[in-house]
Structure formats: C-alpha cells, structure tokens
Scaffold this active site. Structure first.
Site, short mmCIF file in Angstrom:
data_model
loop_
_atom_site.label_atom_id
_atom_site.label_comp_id
_atom_site.label_asym_id
_atom_site.label_seq_id
_atom_site.Cartn_x
_atom_site.Cartn_y
_atom_site.Cartn_z
N ASP A 179 40.14 45.44 44.34
CA ASP A 179 40.44 44.16 43.71
C ASP A 179 41.77 44.26 42.96
OD1 ASP A 179 38.87 41.42 43.07
OD2 ASP A 179 39.89 42.05 41.24
N TYR A 308 45.02 36.27 36.10
CA TYR A 308 45.32 35.46 37.29
C TYR A 308 46.53 34.56 37.03
CZ TYR A 308 41.08 36.66 39.91
OH TYR A 308 40.12 37.33 40.63
N HIS A 363 32.62 44.24 48.14
CA HIS A 363 33.84 44.24 47.35
C HIS A 363 33.80 45.20 46.17
CE1 HIS A 363 37.56 42.36 45.98
NE2 HIS A 363 37.04 42.20 44.78
#
Length: 385
Positions: A179, A308, A363
């Site tokens: 990630d 982000y 993930h």
C-alpha cells in the site's frame, strides 16, 4: 535534543477508554435496506456486532501488552514526531530490514512478524534468515501522532524513513512495503539507491510498455485482470476521492464516533482481503480493533487520510517521469490484491528480479497471511545477505 531517540511504551489513560465505552453505548446506527448486505458500504449487522464486542469484550490492556512486547521509540525528524519499533536480532549477521505499513493499516499489522523475523531460531526457523527489524508508524498514523505541517507527502515520509535508518546507524538495508508503504519504500530506493540492498513489495505499481497499445504483450488473464480493475475502481474508489480532496470534512465524524471510524476502516479490510463475504475469516475482531484503536486513541484518522490529499490529491499525483528503481525488487502477488499489476508493466518502473504468486491472501498480506509473507521475504533476501 531534536535528534534524541526516546523509549516509548503504549499506555492509554483510563478516562480515554471510559469515554470510548460511553460513546459506543450511545451509538446511533443508520437504517439499512433489506437484502442490501455490503452493497452500500459496511453492513449494519456486522458493525453492530463489532461495536458491541468492542464495548463489552475487547481487552485493550491485553493488546497494550502485545504492543509493548517489543522495543518502541520516538524521535523527531523534519519537524514531525516518528514512532517506530526497533528490534535488534540476537544473530550477529542479521541484516537491517525496514517495513512500512499503509492505509488504513498500522504497525499492528506487523506484531506477529517481529519475533520470527528478528529471531527465527526461536520460532523454528534458520538463524541465517535473521533481520534487525525497524517498523515506523508513518507520521500522521498511530503513535506517531498527527502531522504538524502542510505538505507532508509520501515522498517526505520516504525521506523521514531514510533519515531514521541513518540515525539508527544503518547505512545498508532492505526495505519492504505494501500500500502506501510500497510507495514510501520505492521512493526510498529512488532517494538513496546506494543504501538499499533490495526491495520487497506486496503491492507494486507499473505502466504499459507501449502507451499507444497498453495491452501489448499481456496475456489474456492479465488483460482480464485489468478489466476487473477498471470495474473495481468504478465501485470502490470513492474513499480515495474524498480523502484526496476534503479529508477534514470526513474527519469530524470519524474522530467523534468510534462506530463511524470502525465502519470506515473495517469496510476496507473486508473489501481488500481474501475473505469472501466474511471478514472474520481473514481477521479476528481483536485484530481489527487493535488496528482501529491506534487511530481512535491517538486521534490520527484525519492526518492519516490527509496523506492522500498531500500525495495524490488534485495536482499532487506523482509526475509521469517516474525514476526507474534500479534496486533489485521482488513482488509477492497475493490473489486478492486490489491492484493486479502485470509483471511487464512493473518492469517498466522496477528492476524486477523475483515475482511470486501466493496461494491466498490479499492487500494486507503481512496481517492476513504472515507465514506466507515471511517465507517469501526470507527466500528473496537470502540472495542479498
């Protein structure tokens, strides 16, 4: 002193835990349409059950003992607080290894890895596979606390990691990431390739070898995976749009409501894991809540989401002229990974020397399938000791 390294132990005040229980007791859940399941987001019955367990049965003090089982520290780098684990191996030939988590994960993902990686002989492994393990909490996450300055991006997180390794006295090391941890570890390899021995990723980016004909050279299976990814993005990328543009607005609700925070985070663990329709086949309630608690007790969901905004928000996405990663790179592909990058595409960005397909997992590979994760990392790193 700004470069001081200070020992750290996890201990949350009783009043914080009492406030959490009171908030959970006052939870007001939204309606849910009959038969909706997880189609509209986190399923109400699952969340109600998780929050009831959180309020009545979850033992945070036992979790604190797990967090405190290995040595932790804090330091200041680039004006930000950095929490990290530093587990020195008893083996004299151990190699330094820095592992970096992503969103919405934390160092909780790695708790079951620290022992086998640093002291394999005590866990039935080969002592020659030993690592000195460094696991930072990305600034803005967990015990690192909220970031303090605008512009703290993935690239700056990579610079922090490089400085941390230098401060600990490691001039050569291996890096691992998934990630955001993949992006951070990759940027470390670009910043200081002379320091990085090898790079291991369970999440890897790529780009077509021929931009005019992007599917050129791909197998039918790889083309089908890209179609799956396109459809996936249509249905599952809303969180990224919000966090990349207006994270602060969302953060009010998630910082005020533990149920809201749990719904926002647990939905990703369900969607991004190899669990079918039952997230608890991949993660226990205790594991889910240990990770969620690191955001709750530190008040870091806002700064975690802000990464982000600072990194991939409007006009902030990485430039197309990616600097090729020359460091020998391995990719462990877990079947439920949300970005099934073809090897040909990855080879346009990385010096790929190993590519393994795992039988199960998703993930959050280190958290979900620690044995497979450890085995792949060990096998790859044997060539670089």
């Amino acid at each position: 002193m700004p470069t001081a390294i200070t020992p750290f132990r996890c201990h949350v005040p009783d009043e914080v835990l009492a406030d959490l229980k009171a908030r959970l007791a006052r939870t007001r859940l939204p309606d849910q349409l009959d038969g909706a399941g997880w189609d509209y987001g986190t399923e109400r019955g699952f969340l109600d059950d998780l929050c009831t367990y959180w309020r009545d049965s979850f033992d945070w003090r036992a979790s604190e003992e797990r967090f405190n089982r290995f040595p932790q520290f804090t330091t200041q780098i680039e004006g930000e607080n950095v929490h990290f684990y530093h587990i020195r191996s008893p083996e004299p030939d151990a190699v330094p290894l820095i592992v970096t988590h992503g969103y919405p994960g934390s160092v909780a993902e790695f708790l079951d890895l620290f022992g086998p990686l640093s002291d394999p002989a005590s866990y039935g492994g080969n002592p020659r596979d030993a690592f000195h393990v460094i696991a930072p909490s990305i600034p803005g996450y967990g015990f690192s606390g909220p970031t303090r300055h605008r512009g703290f991006s993935l690239h700056k997180a990579a610079a922090v990691n490089c400085q941390l390794m230098e401060r600990l006295g490691y001039d050569r090391y291996i890096a691992q990431g998934g990630d955001f941890g993949s992006a951070i570890s990759s940027a470390m390899a670009q910043l200081h390739p002379e320091r990085m021995i090898a790079l291991h990723l369970n999440f890897i980016l790529g780009r077509p070898a021929d931009m005019a004909n992007p599917f050129a050279g791909l197998s039918e299976k790889e083309i089908a995976e890209q179609e799956w990814k396109r459809n996936y993005d249509l249905h599952e990328s809303g969180y990224q749009a919000i966090q990349g543009t207006k994270p602060q607005t969302l953060a009010y609700g998630l910082t005020d409501s533990p149920a809201g925070l749990a719904a926002w985070i647990a939905e990703k663990f369900k969607t991004w894991s190899d669990c079918g329709d039952d997230v608890e086949t991949s993660f226990s309630k205790d594991h889910l809540l240990e990770n969620i608690m690191l955001f709750w007790v530190t008040g870091t969901i806002n700064s975690a989401m802000r990464l982000y905004y600072e990194s991939i928000g409007p006009a902030r996405a990485p430039a197309p002229d990616w600097t090729f990663v020359t460091v020998p790179t391995a990719h462990a592909r877990f079947p439920a990974e949300i970005r099934p990058t073809p090897r040909l595409w990855a080879e346009q960005m990385y010096n790929v020397v190993r590519w393994t397909v795992q039988p199960k997992g998703g993930h959050f590979a280190a958290f979900e399938q620690p044995a497979l994760f450890i085995a792949d990392l060990r096998e790859f790193c044997r060539d670089f000791r």
